[in-house]
Design a protein around this motif. Structure first.
Motif, PDB file in Angstrom:
ATOM      1  N   GLN A  81       0.829  -1.199   0.000  1.00  0.00           N
ATOM      2  CA  GLN A  81       0.000   0.000   0.000  1.00  0.00           C
ATOM      3  C   GLN A  81       0.869   1.256   0.000  1.00  0.00           C
ATOM      4  O   GLN A  81       0.608   2.211  -0.738  1.00  0.00           O
ATOM      5  N   VAL A  82       1.899   1.256   0.828  1.00  0.00           N
ATOM      6  CA  VAL A  82       2.806   2.411   0.896  1.00  0.00           C
ATOM      7  C   VAL A  82       3.481   2.650  -0.446  1.00  0.00           C
ATOM      8  O   VAL A  82       3.630   3.790  -0.889  1.00  0.00           O
ATOM      9  N   ALA A  83       3.886   1.571  -1.123  1.00  0.00           N
ATOM     10  CA  ALA A  83       4.546   1.706  -2.430  1.00  0.00           C
ATOM     11  C   ALA A  83       3.608   2.375  -3.442  1.00  0.00           C
ATOM     12  O   ALA A  83       4.024   3.249  -4.207  1.00  0.00           O
ATOM     13  N   ARG A  84       2.340   1.995  -3.423  1.00  0.00           N
ATOM     14  CA  ARG A  84       1.378   2.605  -4.343  1.00  0.00           C
ATOM     15  C   ARG A  84       1.119   4.066  -3.976  1.00  0.00           C
ATOM     16  O   ARG A  84       1.015   4.931  -4.841  1.00  0.00           O
ATOM     17  N   LEU A  85       1.017   4.331  -2.681  1.00  0.00           N
ATOM     18  CA  LEU A  85       0.785   5.707  -2.238  1.00  0.00           C
ATOM     19  C   LEU A  85       1.995   6.599  -2.518  1.00  0.00           C
ATOM     20  O   LEU A  85       1.843   7.789  -2.791  1.00  0.00           O
TER      21      LEU A  85
ATOM     22  N   ARG B 213       0.344  15.493   2.708  1.00  0.00           N
ATOM     23  CA  ARG B 213      -0.715  14.707   3.341  1.00  0.00           C
ATOM     24  C   ARG B 213      -1.678  14.204   2.278  1.00  0.00           C
ATOM     25  O   ARG B 213      -2.219  14.989   1.504  1.00  0.00           O
ATOM     26  N   ILE B 214      -1.866  12.890   2.240  1.00  0.00           N
ATOM     27  CA  ILE B 214      -2.792  12.254   1.318  1.00  0.00           C
ATOM     28  C   ILE B 214      -3.972  11.756   2.134  1.00  0.00           C
ATOM     29  O   ILE B 214      -3.828  10.872   2.980  1.00  0.00           O
ATOM     30  N   GLY B 215      -5.140  12.335   1.903  1.00  0.00           N
ATOM     31  CA  GLY B 215      -6.310  11.975   2.689  1.00  0.00           C
ATOM     32  C   GLY B 215      -6.839  10.596   2.352  1.00  0.00           C
ATOM     33  O   GLY B 215      -6.718  10.127   1.220  1.00  0.00           O
ATOM     34  N   ARG B 216      -7.430   9.961   3.358  1.00  0.00           N
ATOM     35  CA  ARG B 216      -8.042   8.664   3.084  1.00  0.00           C
ATOM     36  C   ARG B 216      -9.363   8.891   2.362  1.00  0.00           C
ATOM     37  O   ARG B 216     -10.029   9.907   2.574  1.00  0.00           O
ATOM     38  N   PRO B 217      -9.749   7.962   1.493  1.00  0.00           N
ATOM     39  CA  PRO B 217     -10.958   8.179   0.690  1.00  0.00           C
ATOM     40  C   PRO B 217     -12.213   8.132   1.545  1.00  0.00           C
ATOM     41  O   PRO B 217     -12.302   7.396   2.519  1.00  0.00           O
ATOM     42  N   GLY B 218     -13.188   8.957   1.168  1.00  0.00           N
ATOM     43  CA  GLY B 218     -14.475   8.919   1.822  1.00  0.00           C
ATOM     44  C   GLY B 218     -14.568   9.674   3.124  1.00  0.00           C
ATOM     45  O   GLY B 218     -15.636   9.732   3.733  1.00  0.00           O
ATOM     46  N   PHE B 219     -13.467  10.260   3.583  1.00  0.00           N
ATOM     47  CA  PHE B 219     -13.507  10.930   4.876  1.00  0.00           C
ATOM     48  C   PHE B 219     -13.784  12.427   4.722  1.00  0.00           C
ATOM     49  O   PHE B 219     -14.729  12.950   5.290  1.00  0.00           O
ATOM     50  N   GLN B 220     -12.939  13.130   3.963  1.00  0.00           N
ATOM     51  CA  GLN B 220     -13.160  14.549   3.691  1.00  0.00           C
ATOM     52  C   GLN B 220     -13.017  14.783   2.189  1.00  0.00           C
ATOM     53  O   GLN B 220     -12.075  14.295   1.577  1.00  0.00           O
ATOM     54  N   ASP B 221     -13.943  15.543   1.633  1.00  0.00           N
ATOM     55  CA  ASP B 221     -13.850  15.852   0.214  1.00  0.00           C
ATOM     56  C   ASP B 221     -13.061  17.146   0.011  1.00  0.00           C
ATOM     57  O   ASP B 221     -12.588  17.758   0.970  1.00  0.00           O
ATOM     58  N   VAL B 222     -12.914  17.543  -1.239  1.00  0.00           N
ATOM     59  CA  VAL B 222     -12.084  18.708  -1.560  1.00  0.00           C
ATOM     60  C   VAL B 222     -12.581  19.963  -0.854  1.00  0.00           C
ATOM     61  O   VAL B 222     -11.794  20.744  -0.305  1.00  0.00           O
ATOM     62  N   SER B 223     -13.890  20.186  -0.849  1.00  0.00           N
ATOM     63  CA  SER B 223     -14.424  21.409  -0.250  1.00  0.00           C
ATOM     64  C   SER B 223     -14.181  21.447   1.252  1.00  0.00           C
ATOM     65  O   SER B 223     -13.888  22.512   1.815  1.00  0.00           O
ATOM     66  N   GLN B 224     -14.268  20.300   1.914  1.00  0.00           N
ATOM     67  CA  GLN B 224     -14.017  20.253   3.356  1.00  0.00           C
ATOM     68  C   GLN B 224     -12.550  20.514   3.672  1.00  0.00           C
ATOM     69  O   GLN B 224     -12.223  21.236   4.622  1.00  0.00           O
TER      70      GLN B 224
ATOM     71  N   GLY C 272      -3.712   1.421  -9.055  1.00  0.00           N
ATOM     72  CA  GLY C 272      -3.741   0.547  -7.889  1.00  0.00           C
ATOM     73  C   GLY C 272      -4.235   1.199  -6.618  1.00  0.00           C
ATOM     74  O   GLY C 272      -4.338   0.537  -5.579  1.00  0.00           O
ATOM     75  N   VAL C 273      -4.540   2.509  -6.678  1.00  0.00           N
ATOM     76  CA  VAL C 273      -5.071   3.214  -5.503  1.00  0.00           C
ATOM     77  C   VAL C 273      -6.519   3.572  -5.810  1.00  0.00           C
ATOM     78  O   VAL C 273      -6.778   4.347  -6.734  1.00  0.00           O
ATOM     79  N   PRO C 274      -7.466   3.030  -5.042  1.00  0.00           N
ATOM     80  CA  PRO C 274      -8.874   3.309  -5.346  1.00  0.00           C
ATOM     81  C   PRO C 274      -9.235   4.756  -5.072  1.00  0.00           C
ATOM     82  O   PRO C 274      -8.877   5.298  -4.035  1.00  0.00           O
ATOM     83  N   GLU C 275      -9.895   5.364  -6.014  1.00  0.00           N
ATOM     84  CA  GLU C 275     -10.371   6.739  -5.925  1.00  0.00           C
ATOM     85  C   GLU C 275      -9.214   7.740  -5.942  1.00  0.00           C
ATOM     86  O   GLU C 275      -8.125   7.461  -5.458  1.00  0.00           O
ATOM     87  N   ASP C 276      -9.485   8.912  -6.482  1.00  0.00           N
ATOM     88  CA  ASP C 276      -8.518  10.003  -6.382  1.00  0.00           C
ATOM     89  C   ASP C 276      -8.428  10.430  -4.921  1.00  0.00           C
ATOM     90  O   ASP C 276      -9.417  10.378  -4.192  1.00  0.00           O
ATOM     91  N   ARG C 277      -7.246  10.837  -4.492  1.00  0.00           N
ATOM     92  CA  ARG C 277      -7.031  11.221  -3.100  1.00  0.00           C
ATOM     93  C   ARG C 277      -6.836  12.732  -3.005  1.00  0.00           C
ATOM     94  O   ARG C 277      -6.195  13.356  -3.869  1.00  0.00           O
TER      95      ARG C 277
END
Length: 201
Positions: free
Chosen positions: A12-16, A58-69, A107-112
């Motif tokens: 996961q770290v390698a993909r991130l 900082r790369i946010g986790r998906p589904g937690f905060q969107d761009v506007s937040q 390999g990383v689900p969703e844009d971060r």
């Protein structure tokens, strides 16, 4: 390709890291190194450029905060930086002037959602805490409260509301099934009891 959630921590770290390198191309400086700080809630990387300047991506986790937040968070942080004497991280803009960006990688689900900060020098106190450290923390909190009272949020300002559902993971991208799988037999009764108590409170 193995789904991200089924990858080992190292994979996961390698993909991130690849996602981080892609994000950093938008900032207009040459990268010397990109090293992991932590990958748990968000993923954070220590970044050094060829001039020796240090940053934190900082790369946010998906589904937690969107761009506007996140943009609202960055706005508030910038106001604190401009209007108080508090030492807070400075947000770095891309070459296009964007302070919050969305980036994807194979390999990383969703844009971060990504934000780059200038790295502040310092260290963590964990043992050796003295009364004056607590006093300084109190002064910090007081200044933050005063800043918040004076802050006039624009119409587009949006932050996550910490409802029962948010706090207990229902809408914060926490995989409840995976979490419960870690519980020992009988533990789920306690877990559900705490959930009910928290909701009631």
């Amino acid at each position: 390709m193995i789904p991200f959630a089924q990858c080992t921590y190292r994979a996961q770290v390698a993909r991130l890291r690849k996602l981080a390198q892609r994000a950093l191309t938008q900032y207009g400086f040459e990268i010397a190194s990109v090293r992991l700080i932590a990958h748990w809630n968000n993923a954070t990387f220590d970044v050094r450029d060829q001039k020796g300047e240090r940053y934190v991506l900082r790369i946010g986790r998906p589904g937690f905060q969107d761009v506007s937040q996140v943009a609202s968070e960055v706005l508030w942080l910038s106001r604190i930086e401009q209007e108080t004497e508090l030492c807070v991280p400075h947000v770095v803009a891309t070459t296009l002037g964007e302070r919050v960006i969305e980036v994807g990688a194979d390999g990383v689900p969703e844009d971060r959602v990504c934000v780059l900060f200038h790295r502040r020098h310092g260290f963590f106190y964990d043992r050796k805490l003295m009364p004056h450290h607590y006093e300084q923390a109190g002064q910090l909190m007081a200044q933050l409260h005063l800043s918040a009272q004076a802050f006039v949020a624009p119409m587009e300002f949006e932050r996550k509301a910490w409802t029962v559902e948010t706090a207990l993971g229902c809408v914060s991208a926490v995989d409840q099934a995976a979490f419960k799988a870690l519980l020992r037999p009988g533990d789920e009764v306690t877990y559900l009891a705490v959930w009910d108590w928290y909701a009631e409170v």
